[in-house]
Design a protein around this motif. Sequence first.
Motif, mmCIF file in Angstrom:
data_model
loop_
_atom_site.group_PDB
_atom_site.id
_atom_site.type_symbol
_atom_site.label_atom_id
_atom_site.label_comp_id
_atom_site.label_asym_id
_atom_site.label_seq_id
_atom_site.Cartn_x
_atom_site.Cartn_y
_atom_site.Cartn_z
ATOM 1 N N GLY A 189 2.923 18.921 8.829
ATOM 2 C CA GLY A 189 4.366 18.886 8.628
ATOM 3 C C GLY A 189 4.760 19.467 7.286
ATOM 4 N N GLY A 190 5.930 20.084 7.236
ATOM 5 C CA GLY A 190 6.384 20.762 6.028
ATOM 6 C C GLY A 190 6.555 19.852 4.829
ATOM 7 N N THR A 191 6.828 18.572 5.053
ATOM 8 C CA THR A 191 7.015 17.635 3.936
ATOM 9 C C THR A 191 5.832 16.685 3.770
ATOM 10 O OG1 THR A 191 8.262 16.220 5.459
ATOM 11 C CG2 THR A 191 9.545 17.691 4.032
ATOM 12 N N ALA A 192 4.737 16.950 4.482
ATOM 13 C CA ALA A 192 3.572 16.051 4.409
ATOM 14 C C ALA A 192 2.991 16.011 2.993
ATOM 15 C CB ALA A 192 2.512 16.495 5.405
ATOM 16 N N GLU A 200 -9.640 4.322 6.031
ATOM 17 C CA GLU A 200 -9.396 3.610 4.776
ATOM 18 C C GLU A 200 -9.441 4.552 3.583
ATOM 19 O OE1 GLU A 200 -11.034 -0.931 5.660
ATOM 20 O OE2 GLU A 200 -12.370 0.557 4.758
ATOM 21 N N ASN A 201 -10.286 5.574 3.654
ATOM 22 C CA ASN A 201 -10.455 6.487 2.531
ATOM 23 C C ASN A 201 -9.696 7.788 2.690
ATOM 24 O OD1 ASN A 201 -12.277 5.149 0.565
ATOM 25 N ND2 ASN A 201 -13.565 4.959 2.385
ATOM 26 N N ALA A 202 -8.825 7.855 3.697
ATOM 27 C CA ALA A 202 -7.867 8.954 3.783
ATOM 28 C C ALA A 202 -6.794 8.747 2.708
ATOM 29 C CB ALA A 202 -7.238 9.000 5.167
ATOM 30 N N ILE A 203 -5.979 9.758 2.498
ATOM 31 C CA ILE A 203 -4.909 9.641 1.490
ATOM 32 C C ILE A 203 -3.664 9.129 2.193
ATOM 33 C CG2 ILE A 203 -3.616 10.859 -0.295
ATOM 34 C CD1 ILE A 203 -5.909 12.885 -0.386
ATOM 35 N N TRP A 204 -3.437 7.816 2.123
ATOM 36 C CA TRP A 204 -2.366 7.174 2.861
ATOM 37 C C TRP A 204 -1.309 6.620 1.915
ATOM 38 C CZ3 TRP A 204 -2.590 2.255 1.012
ATOM 39 C CH2 TRP A 204 -3.841 1.728 0.683
ATOM 40 N N ALA A 205 -0.135 6.342 2.499
ATOM 41 C CA ALA A 205 0.968 5.725 1.774
ATOM 42 C C ALA A 205 1.314 4.410 2.457
ATOM 43 C CB ALA A 205 2.181 6.652 1.759
ATOM 44 N N ALA A 206 1.438 3.341 1.666
ATOM 45 C CA ALA A 206 1.668 2.004 2.213
ATOM 46 C C ALA A 206 3.140 1.786 2.543
ATOM 47 C CB ALA A 206 1.198 0.945 1.220
ATOM 48 N N ASP A 207 3.369 1.118 3.667
ATOM 49 C CA ASP A 207 4.716 0.839 4.166
ATOM 50 C C ASP A 207 4.721 -0.590 4.712
ATOM 51 O OD1 ASP A 207 7.234 0.897 5.408
ATOM 52 O OD2 ASP A 207 6.461 1.957 7.172
ATOM 53 N N GLY A 208 5.269 -1.546 3.949
ATOM 54 C CA GLY A 208 5.266 -2.947 4.357
ATOM 55 C C GLY A 208 4.454 -3.795 3.407
ATOM 56 N N GLN A 209 4.763 -5.090 3.348
ATOM 57 C CA GLN A 209 4.159 -5.969 2.348
ATOM 58 C C GLN A 209 2.862 -6.637 2.809
ATOM 59 O OE1 GLN A 209 7.680 -6.509 3.196
ATOM 60 N NE2 GLN A 209 7.962 -4.830 1.738
ATOM 61 N N ALA A 210 2.616 -6.747 4.090
ATOM 62 C CA ALA A 210 1.481 -7.517 4.596
ATOM 63 C C ALA A 210 0.188 -6.718 4.487
ATOM 64 C CB ALA A 210 1.732 -7.944 6.041
ATOM 65 N N ALA A 211 -0.338 -6.595 3.250
ATOM 66 C CA ALA A 211 -1.536 -5.791 3.017
ATOM 67 C C ALA A 211 -2.776 -6.392 3.651
ATOM 68 C CB ALA A 211 -1.763 -5.608 1.521
ATOM 69 N N ASP A 212 -2.697 -7.673 4.061
ATOM 70 C CA ASP A 212 -3.852 -8.293 4.712
ATOM 71 C C ASP A 212 -3.959 -7.903 6.179
ATOM 72 O OD1 ASP A 212 -1.509 -9.711 5.305
ATOM 73 O OD2 ASP A 212 -2.637 -11.539 5.768
ATOM 74 N N LYS A 213 -2.959 -7.171 6.687
ATOM 75 C CA LYS A 213 -2.988 -6.695 8.079
ATOM 76 C C LYS A 213 -2.644 -5.200 8.112
ATOM 77 C CE LYS A 213 -2.262 -10.806 10.886
ATOM 78 N NZ LYS A 213 -1.556 -11.328 12.077
ATOM 79 N N PRO A 214 -3.566 -4.348 7.635
ATOM 80 C CA PRO A 214 -3.269 -2.913 7.593
ATOM 81 C C PRO A 214 -3.452 -2.233 8.954
ATOM 82 C CG PRO A 214 -5.440 -3.320 6.698
ATOM 83 C CD PRO A 214 -4.862 -4.671 7.013
ATOM 84 N N VAL A 215 -2.538 -1.331 9.260
ATOM 85 C CA VAL A 215 -2.623 -0.470 10.446
ATOM 86 C C VAL A 215 -2.497 0.965 9.955
ATOM 87 C CG1 VAL A 215 -1.580 0.203 12.638
ATOM 88 C CG2 VAL A 215 -1.606 -2.219 11.950
ATOM 89 N N TYR A 216 -3.525 1.771 10.186
ATOM 90 C CA TYR A 216 -3.528 3.151 9.726
ATOM 91 C C TYR A 216 -2.925 4.055 10.790
ATOM 92 C CZ TYR A 216 -6.537 1.321 6.085
ATOM 93 O OH TYR A 216 -7.031 0.593 5.026
ATOM 94 N N VAL A 217 -2.039 4.969 10.352
ATOM 95 C CA VAL A 217 -1.327 5.845 11.285
ATOM 96 C C VAL A 217 -1.517 7.291 10.849
ATOM 97 C CG1 VAL A 217 0.860 6.399 12.386
ATOM 98 C CG2 VAL A 217 0.413 4.045 11.633
ATOM 99 N N LEU A 218 -2.207 8.075 11.662
ATOM 100 C CA LEU A 218 -2.319 9.514 11.411
ATOM 101 C C LEU A 218 -1.129 10.188 12.095
ATOM 102 C CD1 LEU A 218 -5.536 8.442 12.155
ATOM 103 C CD2 LEU A 218 -5.873 10.621 10.988
ATOM 104 N N TYR A 219 -0.407 11.023 11.356
ATOM 105 C CA TYR A 219 0.861 11.519 11.898
ATOM 106 C C TYR A 219 1.263 12.845 11.267
ATOM 107 C CZ TYR A 219 3.505 10.440 7.617
ATOM 108 O OH TYR A 219 3.989 10.435 6.344
ATOM 109 N N SER A 220 2.297 13.439 11.851
ATOM 110 C CA SER A 220 2.948 14.623 11.297
ATOM 111 C C SER A 220 4.371 14.254 10.905
ATOM 112 C CB SER A 220 2.970 15.756 12.325
ATOM 113 O OG SER A 220 3.857 16.791 11.920
ATOM 114 N N THR A 221 4.814 14.745 9.775
ATOM 115 C CA THR A 221 6.173 14.448 9.335
ATOM 116 C C THR A 221 7.220 15.147 10.206
ATOM 117 O OG1 THR A 221 6.108 16.284 7.752
ATOM 118 C CG2 THR A 221 5.427 14.113 6.951
ATOM 119 N N GLU A 222 6.792 16.064 11.063
ATOM 120 C CA GLU A 222 7.725 16.775 11.940
ATOM 121 C C GLU A 222 7.524 16.424 13.411
ATOM 122 O OE1 GLU A 222 7.222 20.872 11.031
ATOM 123 O OE2 GLU A 222 7.940 20.674 8.966
#
Length: 344
Positions: free
Chosen positions: A89-92, A40-62
Amino acid sequence: MAMMMTVAALLPLRSGAVDRGKQVMVSQSEPAARLLDTVENAIWAADGQAADKPVYVLYSTECAWSKRLYDDTRGLAGKVQLRWIPVAGGTAGSVVAARDAASIAGAFGGRGPRVVDVAAAQRGLAYNQGVMDSINYQMRPYDRSSTFAFPTLVYRTSKGVKLVAGNPRNLAALPGEVLPQPATMPTPSGVALSSHPLSLVNSRNLPKWSHRQARPVVFHAAPSPQAPPIDDLDKDLLVPVSGIVGTTGWIEVAPWGPGKRKAYVHDPVMARMATLEFRVRPQGGQWQARDTVQVREFPDAEAPVLETLGPGERYQRRGVVERGGDVWEQIVLYADGTPGYVRR
Protein backbone atom coordinates in the motif's frame (compact mmCIF):
# COMPACT_ATOMS: atom_id res chain seq x y z
CA MET A 1 10.38 -28.45 -1.69
CA ALA A 2 8.96 -27.62 1.72
CA MET A 3 10.77 -28.99 4.77
CA MET A 4 7.95 -29.08 7.27
CA MET A 5 5.70 -32.01 8.11
CA THR A 6 1.94 -31.71 8.11
CA VAL A 7 1.09 -30.27 11.48
CA ALA A 8 -2.44 -28.89 11.22
CA ALA A 9 -5.78 -29.49 9.65
CA LEU A 10 -7.30 -27.16 7.12
CA LEU A 11 -10.66 -26.32 8.64
CA PRO A 12 -13.72 -26.58 6.39
CA LEU A 13 -15.29 -23.32 5.33
CA ARG A 14 -18.76 -23.39 6.85
CA SER A 15 -21.39 -20.71 6.68
CA GLY A 16 -20.66 -18.21 9.44
CA ALA A 17 -16.96 -19.12 9.65
CA VAL A 18 -15.35 -16.53 7.38
CA ASP A 19 -16.42 -14.31 4.54
CA ARG A 20 -13.65 -15.66 2.34
CA GLY A 21 -10.33 -17.47 2.56
CA LYS A 22 -9.34 -20.24 4.93
CA GLN A 23 -8.50 -21.13 8.52
CA VAL A 24 -5.56 -23.22 9.76
CA MET A 25 -4.82 -24.39 13.30
CA VAL A 26 -1.13 -25.22 13.81
CA SER A 27 -1.14 -27.45 16.86
CA GLN A 28 2.32 -29.04 17.00
CA SER A 29 4.67 -27.01 19.16
CA GLU A 30 7.67 -26.40 16.90
CA PRO A 31 5.84 -25.23 13.73
CA ALA A 32 3.41 -23.23 15.89
CA ALA A 33 6.28 -21.47 17.65
CA ARG A 34 7.96 -20.76 14.30
CA LEU A 35 4.79 -19.23 12.88
CA LEU A 36 4.22 -17.08 15.96
CA ASP A 37 7.87 -15.96 16.02
CA THR A 38 7.55 -14.85 12.39
CA VAL A 39 4.72 -12.41 13.11
CA GLU A 40 5.98 -11.33 16.54
CA ASN A 41 9.21 -10.11 14.95
CA ALA A 42 7.58 -8.40 11.99
CA ILE A 43 7.44 -4.60 12.08
CA TRP A 44 3.97 -4.06 13.55
CA ALA A 45 2.00 -1.19 15.04
CA ALA A 46 -0.10 -1.74 18.18
CA ASP A 47 -3.81 -0.90 18.18
CA GLY A 48 -5.67 -1.42 21.48
CA GLN A 49 -4.70 -1.67 25.15
CA ALA A 50 -5.02 -5.42 25.83
CA ALA A 51 -1.38 -6.35 25.16
CA ASP A 52 -1.91 -9.69 26.91
CA LYS A 53 -4.14 -10.77 23.99
CA PRO A 54 -2.26 -9.86 20.79
CA VAL A 55 -3.69 -10.61 17.34
CA TYR A 56 -1.31 -10.06 14.43
CA VAL A 57 -2.80 -8.77 11.17
CA LEU A 58 -0.91 -8.81 7.87
CA TYR A 59 -2.58 -6.27 5.60
CA SER A 60 -2.41 -3.65 2.87
CA THR A 61 -3.26 -0.04 3.58
CA GLU A 62 -5.16 0.03 0.27
CA CYS A 63 -7.10 -3.23 0.77
CA ALA A 64 -10.85 -2.72 1.21
CA TRP A 65 -11.16 -5.93 3.22
CA SER A 66 -8.36 -4.77 5.55
CA LYS A 67 -10.10 -1.40 6.00
CA ARG A 68 -13.35 -3.19 6.76
CA LEU A 69 -11.59 -5.29 9.41
CA TYR A 70 -10.16 -2.12 10.93
CA ASP A 71 -13.58 -0.47 11.07
CA ASP A 72 -15.29 -3.57 12.47
CA THR A 73 -12.74 -4.00 15.27
CA ARG A 74 -13.10 -0.54 16.82
CA GLY A 75 -15.14 -2.05 19.63
CA LEU A 76 -12.36 -4.50 20.58
CA ALA A 77 -9.82 -1.91 21.79
CA GLY A 78 -9.97 -3.02 25.42
CA LYS A 79 -10.38 -6.73 24.71
CA VAL A 80 -7.54 -7.58 22.29
CA GLN A 81 -4.55 -5.75 20.90
CA LEU A 82 -4.39 -5.83 17.13
CA ARG A 83 -0.80 -5.63 15.92
CA TRP A 84 -1.01 -4.46 12.31
CA ILE A 85 1.79 -5.62 9.99
CA PRO A 86 1.78 -3.41 6.87
CA VAL A 87 2.87 -5.40 3.83
CA ALA A 88 1.71 -3.27 0.91
CA GLY A 89 0.00 0.00 0.00
CA GLY A 90 1.10 3.54 -0.78
CA THR A 91 0.95 4.63 2.87
CA ALA A 92 2.30 1.39 4.39
CA GLY A 93 5.73 2.99 4.90
CA SER A 94 4.24 5.53 7.30
CA VAL A 95 2.98 2.73 9.58
CA VAL A 96 6.38 1.02 9.46
CA ALA A 97 8.04 4.29 10.45
CA ALA A 98 5.67 5.44 13.21
CA ARG A 99 4.42 2.09 14.58
CA ASP A 100 1.47 3.59 16.45
CA ALA A 101 -2.33 3.54 16.32
CA ALA A 102 -2.56 6.99 14.76
CA SER A 103 -0.43 5.92 11.78
CA ILE A 104 -2.70 2.91 11.18
CA ALA A 105 -5.82 5.08 11.06
CA GLY A 106 -4.13 7.75 8.96
CA ALA A 107 -2.78 5.24 6.44
CA PHE A 108 -6.22 3.73 5.90
CA GLY A 109 -7.49 7.24 5.20
CA GLY A 110 -4.69 7.88 2.72
CA ARG A 111 -3.09 10.50 4.95
CA GLY A 112 -0.26 8.69 6.67
CA PRO A 113 2.21 10.88 8.59
CA ARG A 114 5.24 12.24 6.81
CA VAL A 115 8.10 9.74 6.72
CA VAL A 116 11.45 11.31 7.55
CA ASP A 117 13.68 8.38 6.55
CA VAL A 118 12.02 7.01 3.43
CA ALA A 119 14.80 4.51 2.71
CA ALA A 120 14.53 2.99 6.19
CA ALA A 121 10.74 2.74 5.85
CA GLN A 122 11.13 0.96 2.52
CA ARG A 123 13.58 -1.51 4.05
CA GLY A 124 11.09 -2.19 6.83
CA LEU A 125 8.29 -2.66 4.34
CA ALA A 126 10.46 -5.10 2.36
CA TYR A 127 11.05 -7.03 5.58
CA ASN A 128 7.30 -7.28 6.18
CA GLN A 129 6.82 -8.47 2.61
CA GLY A 130 9.25 -11.24 3.52
CA VAL A 131 7.02 -12.05 6.49
CA MET A 132 4.06 -12.50 4.11
CA ASP A 133 6.23 -14.71 1.91
CA SER A 134 7.12 -16.71 5.01
CA ILE A 135 3.46 -17.24 5.92
CA ASN A 136 2.81 -18.68 2.46
CA TYR A 137 5.95 -20.83 2.75
CA GLN A 138 5.04 -22.19 6.17
CA MET A 139 1.51 -22.96 5.01
CA ARG A 140 2.64 -25.06 2.02
CA PRO A 141 1.88 -28.37 3.74
CA TYR A 142 -1.79 -27.35 3.77
CA ASP A 143 -2.22 -25.22 0.66
CA ARG A 144 0.28 -24.44 -2.12
CA SER A 145 -1.79 -21.75 -3.84
CA SER A 146 -0.10 -18.89 -1.93
CA THR A 147 -3.48 -17.30 -1.27
CA PHE A 148 -2.92 -16.28 2.34
CA ALA A 149 -3.36 -12.64 1.44
CA PHE A 150 -4.97 -9.56 3.02
CA PRO A 151 -5.98 -9.46 5.76
CA THR A 152 -4.47 -12.51 7.46
CA LEU A 153 -4.85 -12.86 11.23
CA VAL A 154 -2.45 -14.91 13.38
CA TYR A 155 -2.94 -15.49 17.10
CA ARG A 156 -2.42 -18.01 19.89
CA THR A 157 -5.32 -20.15 21.12
CA SER A 158 -5.64 -22.94 23.67
CA LYS A 159 -5.35 -25.45 20.80
CA GLY A 160 -2.36 -23.90 19.03
CA VAL A 161 -1.59 -20.98 16.74
CA LYS A 162 -4.48 -20.09 14.47
CA LEU A 163 -4.27 -18.44 11.08
CA VAL A 164 -7.37 -16.86 9.50
CA ALA A 165 -7.14 -15.62 5.92
CA GLY A 166 -10.15 -13.35 5.49
CA ASN A 167 -12.49 -11.34 7.69
CA PRO A 168 -14.06 -13.26 10.58
CA ARG A 169 -17.78 -12.61 10.78
CA ASN A 170 -18.10 -13.16 14.52
CA LEU A 171 -15.51 -10.68 15.79
CA ALA A 172 -17.23 -10.58 19.16
CA ALA A 173 -15.98 -14.14 19.76
CA LEU A 174 -12.36 -13.28 18.95
CA PRO A 175 -11.30 -12.03 22.43
CA GLY A 176 -12.52 -15.25 24.02
CA GLU A 177 -10.53 -17.34 21.56
CA VAL A 178 -7.20 -15.54 21.99
CA LEU A 179 -5.06 -17.18 24.68
CA PRO A 180 -3.81 -14.69 27.30
CA GLN A 181 -0.05 -14.32 27.72
CA PRO A 182 2.27 -11.98 29.65
CA ALA A 183 1.43 -8.40 28.69
CA THR A 184 4.72 -7.47 27.06
CA MET A 185 5.48 -5.10 24.20
CA PRO A 186 8.74 -6.48 22.79
CA THR A 187 10.67 -4.65 20.10
CA PRO A 188 10.46 -6.87 17.00
CA SER A 189 13.79 -8.07 15.66
CA GLY A 190 12.67 -6.88 12.22
CA VAL A 191 13.22 -3.28 13.37
CA ALA A 192 16.93 -3.86 13.93
CA LEU A 193 17.35 -6.15 10.93
CA SER A 194 16.01 -3.49 8.55
CA SER A 195 17.54 -0.43 10.23
CA HIS A 196 20.62 -0.19 8.02
CA PRO A 197 21.29 -0.83 4.32
CA LEU A 198 23.24 -3.97 3.54
CA SER A 199 26.92 -3.81 2.75
CA LEU A 200 27.22 -5.98 -0.36
CA VAL A 201 30.33 -6.99 -2.27
CA ASN A 202 30.44 -8.50 -5.73
CA SER A 203 30.50 -12.27 -6.04
CA ARG A 204 33.71 -12.51 -8.02
CA ASN A 205 33.82 -16.30 -8.44
CA LEU A 206 30.32 -17.55 -7.71
CA PRO A 207 27.68 -16.69 -10.34
CA LYS A 208 25.32 -19.38 -8.99
CA TRP A 209 24.94 -21.14 -5.65
CA SER A 210 23.90 -24.68 -4.79
CA HIS A 211 24.38 -27.07 -1.90
CA ARG A 212 25.20 -30.75 -1.51
CA GLN A 213 23.34 -31.51 1.70
CA ALA A 214 20.76 -34.28 1.86
CA ARG A 215 18.03 -32.00 3.26
CA PRO A 216 16.76 -28.79 1.63
CA VAL A 217 18.47 -25.57 2.72
CA VAL A 218 16.27 -22.67 3.85
CA PHE A 219 16.43 -19.12 2.49
CA HIS A 220 15.60 -16.14 4.71
CA ALA A 221 14.05 -12.73 4.05
CA ALA A 222 17.12 -10.99 5.51
CA PRO A 223 20.70 -12.07 6.24
CA SER A 224 20.02 -13.32 9.76
CA PRO A 225 18.80 -16.58 11.33
CA GLN A 226 16.18 -14.42 13.07
CA ALA A 227 14.70 -13.36 9.74
CA PRO A 228 11.64 -15.29 8.52
CA PRO A 229 12.20 -18.36 6.31
CA ILE A 230 10.72 -17.81 2.87
CA ASP A 231 11.70 -20.82 0.74
CA ASP A 232 14.04 -23.79 0.48
CA LEU A 233 16.23 -25.44 -2.15
CA ASP A 234 16.89 -29.09 -2.89
CA LYS A 235 20.34 -30.58 -3.32
CA ASP A 236 22.33 -29.62 -6.44
CA LEU A 237 19.78 -27.07 -7.74
CA LEU A 238 21.29 -23.73 -8.74
CA VAL A 239 20.19 -20.16 -8.00
CA PRO A 240 21.85 -16.96 -9.31
CA VAL A 241 23.99 -15.02 -6.82
CA SER A 242 23.59 -11.24 -6.70
CA GLY A 243 26.06 -10.37 -3.92
CA ILE A 244 27.86 -11.31 -0.71
CA VAL A 245 26.86 -9.64 2.56
CA GLY A 246 30.21 -8.35 3.80
CA THR A 247 32.08 -10.91 5.88
CA THR A 248 28.96 -12.33 7.56
CA GLY A 249 28.87 -15.58 5.59
CA TRP A 250 25.50 -14.71 4.04
CA ILE A 251 24.91 -14.89 0.29
CA GLU A 252 22.27 -12.82 -1.48
CA VAL A 253 20.53 -14.60 -4.32
CA ALA A 254 18.77 -12.91 -7.21
CA PRO A 255 15.04 -12.00 -7.24
CA TRP A 256 13.13 -14.89 -5.75
CA GLY A 257 9.50 -15.95 -5.73
CA PRO A 258 6.28 -14.23 -6.81
CA GLY A 259 7.30 -10.83 -5.38
CA LYS A 260 10.73 -11.00 -7.05
CA ARG A 261 12.56 -10.02 -3.87
CA LYS A 262 16.06 -10.92 -2.78
CA ALA A 263 16.64 -13.91 -0.46
CA TYR A 264 19.58 -14.90 1.73
CA VAL A 265 21.33 -18.15 2.58
CA HIS A 266 24.06 -18.67 5.18
CA ASP A 267 27.09 -20.48 3.74
CA PRO A 268 30.33 -19.04 5.16
CA VAL A 269 32.63 -21.28 3.12
CA MET A 270 31.07 -20.46 -0.24
CA ALA A 271 30.69 -16.79 0.70
CA ARG A 272 34.46 -16.72 1.19
CA MET A 273 35.05 -18.63 -2.04
CA ALA A 274 32.91 -16.06 -3.86
CA THR A 275 35.36 -13.29 -3.00
CA LEU A 276 38.57 -15.33 -3.13
CA GLU A 277 41.37 -13.46 -4.88
CA PHE A 278 43.55 -15.51 -7.20
CA ARG A 279 45.06 -15.32 -10.67
CA VAL A 280 45.42 -18.23 -13.05
CA ARG A 281 48.70 -18.28 -14.94
CA PRO A 282 48.00 -20.06 -18.24
CA GLN A 283 49.84 -23.34 -18.71
CA GLY A 284 48.98 -26.11 -21.15
CA GLY A 285 49.80 -29.75 -21.44
CA GLN A 286 48.52 -32.84 -19.66
CA TRP A 287 48.17 -33.30 -15.93
CA GLN A 288 48.35 -36.77 -14.38
CA ALA A 289 47.47 -37.81 -10.83
CA ARG A 290 50.42 -39.51 -9.07
CA ASP A 291 48.35 -40.63 -6.08
CA THR A 292 44.71 -40.45 -5.03
CA VAL A 293 43.88 -36.72 -5.07
CA GLN A 294 40.89 -34.48 -4.42
CA VAL A 295 39.84 -31.95 -7.04
CA ARG A 296 38.37 -28.83 -5.45
CA GLU A 297 36.01 -26.22 -6.83
CA PHE A 298 38.43 -23.38 -6.00
CA PRO A 299 42.16 -23.19 -5.20
CA ASP A 300 41.62 -23.34 -1.44
CA ALA A 301 41.85 -26.15 1.10
CA GLU A 302 38.30 -25.41 2.36
CA ALA A 303 36.70 -25.39 -1.08
CA PRO A 304 34.17 -28.17 -1.82
CA VAL A 305 35.55 -31.37 -3.34
CA LEU A 306 34.22 -31.93 -6.87
CA GLU A 307 35.83 -35.31 -7.56
CA THR A 308 38.35 -37.76 -6.12
CA LEU A 309 40.78 -39.09 -8.76
CA GLY A 310 42.91 -42.20 -8.68
CA PRO A 311 46.58 -42.61 -9.59
CA GLY A 312 47.28 -42.34 -13.31
CA GLU A 313 44.11 -40.42 -14.28
CA ARG A 314 44.92 -37.72 -16.83
CA TYR A 315 43.29 -34.39 -17.65
CA GLN A 316 44.09 -31.32 -19.70
CA ARG A 317 45.95 -28.67 -17.74
CA ARG A 318 44.69 -25.10 -18.17
CA GLY A 319 46.84 -23.12 -15.74
CA VAL A 320 48.57 -22.73 -12.39
CA VAL A 321 47.54 -20.71 -9.33
CA GLU A 322 49.87 -19.62 -6.54
CA ARG A 323 48.20 -18.68 -3.25
CA GLY A 324 49.61 -18.39 0.28
CA GLY A 325 52.67 -20.47 -0.51
CA ASP A 326 50.63 -23.25 -2.19
CA VAL A 327 50.60 -24.08 -5.89
CA TRP A 328 47.39 -25.36 -7.48
CA GLU A 329 46.97 -26.96 -10.88
CA GLN A 330 43.87 -25.87 -12.76
CA ILE A 331 42.55 -28.74 -14.89
CA VAL A 332 39.60 -29.14 -17.22
CA LEU A 333 37.54 -31.48 -15.08
CA TYR A 334 34.33 -31.91 -17.08
CA ALA A 335 33.41 -32.01 -20.76
CA ASP A 336 31.60 -28.66 -20.50
CA GLY A 337 34.90 -26.97 -19.56
CA THR A 338 34.28 -26.70 -15.81
CA PRO A 339 37.67 -26.30 -14.11
CA GLY A 340 38.90 -27.96 -10.94
CA TYR A 341 41.93 -27.33 -8.77
CA VAL A 342 44.46 -29.82 -7.41
CA ARG A 343 47.11 -28.81 -4.91
CA ARG A 344 50.57 -29.67 -6.24
